[in-house]
Motif scaffolding. Structure first.
Motif, mmCIF file in Angstrom:
data_model
loop_
_atom_site.group_PDB
_atom_site.id
_atom_site.type_symbol
_atom_site.label_atom_id
_atom_site.label_comp_id
_atom_site.label_asym_id
_atom_site.label_seq_id
_atom_site.Cartn_x
_atom_site.Cartn_y
_atom_site.Cartn_z
ATOM 1 N N ASP A 12 0.853 -1.183 0.000
ATOM 2 C CA ASP A 12 0.000 0.000 0.000
ATOM 3 C C ASP A 12 0.900 1.247 0.000
ATOM 4 O OD1 ASP A 12 -2.953 0.925 0.969
ATOM 5 O OD2 ASP A 12 -1.393 2.196 1.809
ATOM 6 N N THR A 13 0.456 2.281 -0.705
ATOM 7 C CA THR A 13 1.337 3.454 -0.840
ATOM 8 C C THR A 13 1.608 4.171 0.492
ATOM 9 O OG1 THR A 13 -0.566 4.806 -1.462
ATOM 10 C CG2 THR A 13 0.750 3.903 -3.266
ATOM 11 N N GLU A 14 0.781 3.896 1.518
ATOM 12 C CA GLU A 14 1.032 4.499 2.845
ATOM 13 C C GLU A 14 2.192 3.817 3.580
ATOM 14 O OE1 GLU A 14 -0.453 6.972 4.541
ATOM 15 O OE2 GLU A 14 -2.054 7.409 3.099
ATOM 16 N N MET B 212 -5.346 25.565 -2.367
ATOM 17 C CA MET B 212 -5.594 26.572 -3.399
ATOM 18 C C MET B 212 -7.079 26.901 -3.518
ATOM 19 S SD MET B 212 -2.637 27.392 -4.423
ATOM 20 C CE MET B 212 -3.167 28.538 -5.680
ATOM 21 N N LYS B 213 -7.899 26.018 -3.023
ATOM 22 C CA LYS B 213 -9.356 26.225 -2.879
ATOM 23 C C LYS B 213 -10.184 26.236 -4.162
ATOM 24 C CE LYS B 213 -9.369 27.406 1.724
ATOM 25 N NZ LYS B 213 -7.987 27.703 1.976
ATOM 26 N N ALA B 214 -9.631 26.640 -5.285
ATOM 27 C CA ALA B 214 -10.421 26.673 -6.527
ATOM 28 C C ALA B 214 -9.482 26.730 -7.727
ATOM 29 C CB ALA B 214 -11.335 27.907 -6.555
ATOM 30 N N VAL B 303 5.215 29.627 7.233
ATOM 31 C CA VAL B 303 3.955 29.281 7.887
ATOM 32 C C VAL B 303 3.042 30.486 7.756
ATOM 33 C CG1 VAL B 303 2.848 28.503 10.010
ATOM 34 C CG2 VAL B 303 5.175 27.755 9.475
ATOM 35 N N ALA B 304 2.219 30.464 6.732
ATOM 36 C CA ALA B 304 1.380 31.640 6.462
ATOM 37 C C ALA B 304 0.321 31.289 5.426
ATOM 38 C CB ALA B 304 2.246 32.781 5.932
ATOM 39 N N ASP B 305 -0.598 32.231 5.259
ATOM 40 C CA ASP B 305 -1.638 32.087 4.252
ATOM 41 C C ASP B 305 -1.020 32.298 2.865
ATOM 42 O OD1 ASP B 305 -3.747 32.359 2.494
ATOM 43 O OD2 ASP B 305 -4.983 33.516 3.901
HETATM 44 C C1 LIG Z 1 -3.031 5.008 -3.758
HETATM 45 C C2 LIG Z 1 -2.847 6.475 -3.498
HETATM 46 C C3 LIG Z 1 -2.046 7.194 -4.352
HETATM 47 C C4 LIG Z 1 -1.878 8.572 -4.169
HETATM 48 N N1 LIG Z 1 -1.077 9.260 -5.026
HETATM 49 C C5 LIG Z 1 -0.878 10.580 -4.840
HETATM 50 C C6 LIG Z 1 -0.022 11.337 -5.711
HETATM 51 O O1 LIG Z 1 0.550 10.817 -6.666
HETATM 52 N N2 LIG Z 1 0.136 12.660 -5.465
HETATM 53 C C7 LIG Z 1 -0.473 13.301 -4.421
HETATM 54 O O2 LIG Z 1 -0.275 14.503 -4.268
HETATM 55 N N3 LIG Z 1 -1.293 12.606 -3.604
HETATM 56 C C8 LIG Z 1 -1.518 11.280 -3.790
HETATM 57 N N4 LIG Z 1 -2.374 10.614 -2.964
HETATM 58 C C9 LIG Z 1 -3.209 11.408 -2.037
HETATM 59 C C10 LIG Z 1 -2.524 11.800 -0.751
HETATM 60 O O3 LIG Z 1 -2.699 10.762 0.199
HETATM 61 C C11 LIG Z 1 -3.164 13.083 -0.186
HETATM 62 O O4 LIG Z 1 -4.542 12.883 -0.015
HETATM 63 C C12 LIG Z 1 -2.968 14.325 -1.060
HETATM 64 O O5 LIG Z 1 -1.616 14.442 -1.449
HETATM 65 C C13 LIG Z 1 -3.376 15.558 -0.292
HETATM 66 O O6 LIG Z 1 -3.324 16.694 -1.131
HETATM 67 P P1 LIG Z 1 -3.148 18.141 -0.524
HETATM 68 O O7 LIG Z 1 -1.887 18.205 0.246
HETATM 69 O O8 LIG Z 1 -3.322 19.081 -1.645
HETATM 70 O O9 LIG Z 1 -4.440 18.295 0.399
HETATM 71 P P2 LIG Z 1 -4.572 18.345 2.007
HETATM 72 O O10 LIG Z 1 -3.922 17.179 2.606
HETATM 73 O O11 LIG Z 1 -5.991 18.572 2.243
HETATM 74 O O12 LIG Z 1 -3.711 19.602 2.388
HETATM 75 C C14 LIG Z 1 -4.056 20.914 2.113
HETATM 76 C C15 LIG Z 1 -3.081 21.782 2.859
HETATM 77 O O13 LIG Z 1 -3.293 23.133 2.514
HETATM 78 C C16 LIG Z 1 -3.082 23.937 3.641
HETATM 79 N N5 LIG Z 1 -3.818 25.197 3.416
HETATM 80 C C17 LIG Z 1 -5.149 25.357 3.307
HETATM 81 N N6 LIG Z 1 -5.439 26.655 3.052
HETATM 82 C C18 LIG Z 1 -4.260 27.314 3.025
HETATM 83 C C19 LIG Z 1 -3.903 28.673 2.813
HETATM 84 N N7 LIG Z 1 -4.816 29.611 2.568
HETATM 85 N N8 LIG Z 1 -2.612 29.000 2.862
HETATM 86 C C20 LIG Z 1 -1.663 28.069 3.104
HETATM 87 N N9 LIG Z 1 -1.938 26.762 3.303
HETATM 88 C C21 LIG Z 1 -3.221 26.390 3.257
HETATM 89 C C22 LIG Z 1 -3.602 23.133 4.798
HETATM 90 O O14 LIG Z 1 -2.972 23.541 6.007
HETATM 91 C C23 LIG Z 1 -3.225 21.714 4.380
HETATM 92 O O15 LIG Z 1 -1.977 21.322 4.932
HETATM 93 C C24 LIG Z 1 -2.543 9.239 -3.113
HETATM 94 C C25 LIG Z 1 -3.336 8.500 -2.245
HETATM 95 C C26 LIG Z 1 -3.491 7.141 -2.422
HETATM 96 C C27 LIG Z 1 -4.339 6.377 -1.468
#
Ligand SMILES: Cc1cc2nc3c(=O)[nH]c(=O)nc-3n(C[C@H](O)[C@H](O)[C@H](O)COP(=O)(O)OP(=O)(O)OC[C@H]3O[C@@H](n4cnc5c(N)ncnc54)[C@H](O)[C@@H]3O)c2cc1C
Ligand SMILES: Nc1ncnc2c1ncn2[C@@H]1O[C@H](COP(=O)(O)O)[C@@H](O)[C@H]1O
Lengths: 257, 324
Positions: A12-14, B212-214, B303-305
Motif C-alpha cells: 500500500d502506498t502508505e 488553493m481552494k479553486a 507558515v502563512a496564508d
Molecule cells: C493510492 C494512493 C495514491 C496517491 N497518489 C498521490 C499522488 O501521486 N500525489 C499526491 O499529491 N497525492 C496522492 N495521494 C493522495 C494523498 O494521500 C493526499 O490525499 C494528497 O496528497 C493531499 O493533497 P493536498 O496536500 O493538496 O491536500 P490536504 O492534505 O488537504 O492539504 C491541504 C493543505 O493546505 C493547507 N492550506 C489550506 N489553506 C491554506 C492557505 N490559505 N494558505 C496556506 N496553506 C493552506 C492546509 O494547512 C493543508 O496542509 C494518493 C493516495 C493514495 C491512497
C-alpha cells in the motif's frame, strides 16, 4: 473479445518501507498488500470495454507468492471473469524482465485481443514488464494511456508525453499500459465480493510454464534515502516581509532563483 | 571494446536536453572505463544536428537516416537499436528515462536478452562494470544495482545528471539499419499550451494543493511560474477536484520530479506526494498549518496564508529577475 489484465500486488502506498536484515530486500512482515494502483485502471478499462461490447471475457493474471490471490480476488470482485495465478513464493523482488517472461508464457494461451498493464509498479518503479511482454509476444505497444477507444479490430489511444499528447492507433492484438486519468476504478461491491469467491482461479507454477528463475538485474544493497538538511523557518511580521525574506534566502543562500 | 553508447532523443527537429544529460553521464563512465562515447541517432533529416553532440562529450555519432525514424515508435527503435548493438557490441548503453526511454527499455532489453537499471540517479564504475543507483518504492529506499550480460543498459532520471560542455567535435558516421514496418501509427499530435514546461524536466516547479481552494486561484501560481520560468504542478487532491489536468499531478501515482526548486503551496505533504518530489534539491513549503508534514521536508518553511504570501513573493522574484 478477450482482455487480459496483468496485476501486481504491491505494498500500500502508505507503507513505511523498512530494509530487511539482508540489506538488499525489504522487510515484508508488516506490509498491507494491495493491487498496484495503475493496474486498477486496467481492470476498470477492461470491464468497461467488455460492458460496451456486450460480450467477451476479462481474465486477470498475477505472478507471485500465495498472497497475490487477494489482489486477483479483488479484481474478480470488481467484475473480472476469471484469474490465473502463477504461484512462486520467492518471486517478489525478481528482475522484472524475468517476470515478463513468465507473464508472456502465461498470457499467450489466453489469446488476448488486449493486454493491459500498469505503466509501472509502484514498488520497483521499473515499467519494464509491459513492453518486454509486448516484444516476447510480438505485439505492438501503446504506453501510458489516458484514453482508450476500441474500434473495429483496432484501438486508438491518447498518450501524453513531454509537452504534447500523441493520438496513436494500432490493430489488435495489442499491449496497453495505463495512466491516471484513464478512468475512475469502481469499488468491489458486496455482492461482487461474494461472487468472486466462486469465480475460477487457476494456479500454475514456473515449472508448468517451463521456466527457471533467472535475474539479470541484481540489487546489491538498499539504503534509506539521503537525509535532507534541517530546514529553516522564514521569519517575518507581515506577508510582505515573509515574501521578501523567502526571496532573499532563495536568491542569496540557496542560489536557485 | 565498443565503449559507452547513448541513444539520442529528438523531437520537432531538436535534440532534447535529456540527451545532453545522458552524454555527460556517458562521458564520465567512458573516462573511467578508458573508452569512447558513441551516440546512436535514428532520425530523418537531422544529420546536421548530429555533429553538435561533440560539444557535450560525445566522440562519435552513428547516424541512421530514415523516414521510419522521424518520430519514435517502440517497435522501430527497439529493432534498429538492437541490430546496431548486435553489430557493434557496446559495453554500456545509456538513455534518458523520459517517456520515450521508459517505453523503449523493456522492448529493447527483451530483444537483447538483458535487463535494465531504470530511472537511475547515480552511476559508478566498479571492477569495470556499471553500478547504478535507483530509487525504489517512490524514493522511500535507494537501491544499488548491477546488471549481468552485455550491454549494460541504464536509463537516467531527467534533471539529475549534469550537462558537460567539453567543446569537442564528433565524427558523424552514417550507418544503414533496417526498420520493421511500424504497427503503431501517429494519427495526431495535440500540443499543449505554447511554452508549457514539462514537469519532469523543469528546473523550478510551483505546485498547488487543496489549499488553493479553486481552479481559478491557480492563476497566482501561474504568474509566479512565468516569472521564474517554472512549471506548475499539483497534488492529487487538486487534480481530483478537477482544478488541474492529470498530467500535472506530482506524486507516487503521478509524476516523479527532481527540480532544483520545488515550491509547495497549500500542500500538506502526504507520503504519496512526498514520494514524487522528495528528491528536489531545494523545497519550499508555504502552508498555514505549522504541523503540516511538508514543513519537515522543506529547506525553507513559510507558515502563512499562501494567498497573502505568494503575490508579494512573485513581486520580489520579478525584482530579482529584473536585476539579473
Ligand atoms: C493510492 C494512493 C495514491 C496517491 N497518489 C498521490 C499522488 O501521486 N500525489 C499526491 O499529491 N497525492 C496522492 N495521494 C493522495 C494523498 O494521500 C493526499 O490525499 C494528497 O496528497 C493531499 O493533497 P493536498 O496536500 O493538496 O491536500 P490536504 O492534505 O488537504 O492539504 C491541504 C493543505 O493546505 C493547507 N492550506 C489550506 N489553506 C491554506 C492557505 N490559505 N494558505 C496556506 N496553506 C493552506 C492546509 O494547512 C493543508 O496542509 C494518493 C493516495 C493514495 C491512497
Ligand atoms: N508479478 C506480476 N504479476 C502480474 N503482473 C505484473 C507483475 N509484475 C509486474 N506486472 C505488470 O507489469 C506492470 C509494470 O510493472 P513493472 O515493470 O515491474 O514496473 C504492472 O503494473 C503489472 O501490470
Amino acid at each position: 473479445m478477450n482482455i487480459v489484465v496483468c496485476i501486481k500486488q504491491v505494498p500500500d502506498t502508505e507503507t513505511q518501507i523498512k530494509i530487511g536484515g539482508d540489506g538488499k530486500s525489504i522487510d515484508t512482515s508488516d506490509i498491507k498488500w494491495v493491487m498496484n494502483p495503475y493496474d486498477e485502471f486496467g481492470v476498470e478499462e477492461a470491464l468497461r470495454i467488455k460492458e460496451a461490447q456486450g460480450s467477451g471475457e476479462v481474465i486477470v493474471v498475477g505472478a507471485g507468492p500465495k498472497r497475490v490471490v487477494e489482489a486477483l480476488r479483488t479484481a474478480l470482485a470488481m467484475g473480472a471473469d476469471r484469474a490465473v495465478h502463477i504461484e512462486d513464493e520467492d518471486l517478489y523482488g525478481a528482475d522484472p524482465m524475468f517476470v515478463a517472461k513468465i507473464l508472456a508464457k502465461a498470457v499467450e494461451p489466453l489469446n488476448p485481443d488486449i493486454i493491459f498493464f500498469g505503466q509501472r509498479a509502484v514498488d520497483d518503479d521499473c515499467g519494464l514488464v509491459s513492453s518486454a511482454v509486448a516484444d516476447y509476444l510480438d505485439l505492438p505497444q501503446l504506453s501510458v494511456c489516458i484514453k482508450v477507444e476500441v474500434g473495429d479490430g483496432k484501438v486508438t489511444v491518447h498518450r501524453p508525453i513531454e509537452g504534447q499528447t500523441n493520438v496513436l492507433s494500432a490493430s489488435l492484438p495489442v499491449v496497453i499500459t495505463t495512466q491516471k486519468g484513464l478512468n475512475e476504478p469502481r469499488y468491489a461491491s458486496l455482492p461482487g465480493i461474494m461472487k468472486a469467491k466462486k469465480k475460477p482461479l487457476e494456479t500454475k507454477t514456473l515449472a508448468d510454464l517451463g521456466l527457471e528463475r533467472e535475474d539479470k538485474l541484481e540489487v546489491v544493497s538498499l539504503s534509506p534515502p539521503p537525509e535532507r538538511p534541517a530546514g529553516k523557518t522564514i521569519e517575518g511580521e507581515t506577508p510582505e516581509e515573509l515574501a521578501a525574506n523567502l526571496a532573499k534566502a532563495l536568491h542569496e543562500e540557496a542560489k536557485v532563483i | 571494446m565498443a565503449g559507452v553508447w547513448i541513444l539520442v532523443e529528438h523531437r520537432d527537429g531538436e535534440i532534447r536536453r535529456v540527451t545532453l544529460e545522458a552524454a555527460g553521464a556517458a562521458r564520465k563512465v567512458a573516462d573511467e572505463l578508458g573508452t569512447e562515447v558513441t551516440a546512436v541517432m535514428l532520425a530523418s533529416g537531422l544529420e546536421d544536428k548530429a555533429a553538435e553532440l561533440g560539444a557535450y562529450g560525445v566522440d562519435k555519432v552513428l547516424y541512421a537516416e530514415g523516414e521510419a525514424f522521424a518520430y519514435y515508435t517502440a517497435e522501430v527503435y527497439a529493432a534498429a537499436v538492437a541490430e546496431l548493438v548486435k553489430q557493434h557490441q557496446p559495453d554500456v548503453l545509456l538513455f534518458p528515462a523520459s517517456l520515450q526511454g521508459k517505453d523503449l527499455a523493456g522492448r529493447l532489453a527483451a530483444k537483447l536478452d538483458v535487463s535494465v537499471a531504470v530511472d537511475c540517479t547515480a552511476l559508478a564504475v566498479a571492477d569495470g562494470r556499471l553500478k547504478a543507483t535507483r530509487p525504489m518504492y517512490a524514493g522511500k529506499v535507494y537501491a544499488e544495482v548491477i546488471l549481468s550480460g552485455q550491454p549494460q543498459i541504464a536509463s537516467l532520471r531527467p534533471n539529475v545528471f549534469d550537462v558537460v560542455e567539453t567543446g569537442g567535435s564528433a565524427a558523424v558516421e552514417k550507418v544503414e539499419v533496417a526498420a520493421p514496418e511500424p504497427r503503431v501509427t501517429l494519427d495526431e499530435v495535440l500540443k499543449e499550451a505554447e511554452g508549457k514546461i514539462e514537469l519532469t524536466e523543469a528546473s523550478i516547479i510551483v505546485s498547488g494543493g487543496r489549499g488553493m481552494k479553486a481552479a481559478e486561484n491557480f492563476k497566482i501560481l501561474e504568474e509566479l511560474a512565468s516569472v521564474l520560468g517554472a512549471a506548475v504542478g499539483a497534488s492529487r487532491s487538486a487534480v481530483d477536484a478537477g482544478w488541474r489536468p492529470h498530467t500535472d499531478q506530482v506524486g507516487q501515482t503521478g509524476k516523479v520530479v527532481c527540480p532544483n526548486l520545488y515550491i509547495a503551496c497549500g500542500i500538506s505533504g502526504a507520503i504519496q506526494h512526498l514520494a514524487g518530489m522528495g528528491t528536489s534539491k531545494v523545497i519550499v513549503a508555504i502552508n498555514k498549518d505549522p504541523d503540516a508534514p511538508i514543513h519537515s521536508k522543506a529547506n525553507y518553511s513559510v507558515v502563512a496564508d499562501l494567498f497573502k504570501v505568494v503575490p508579494p513573493f512573485t513581486e520580489e522574484c520579478k525584482k530579482i529577475k529584473a536585476a539579473q
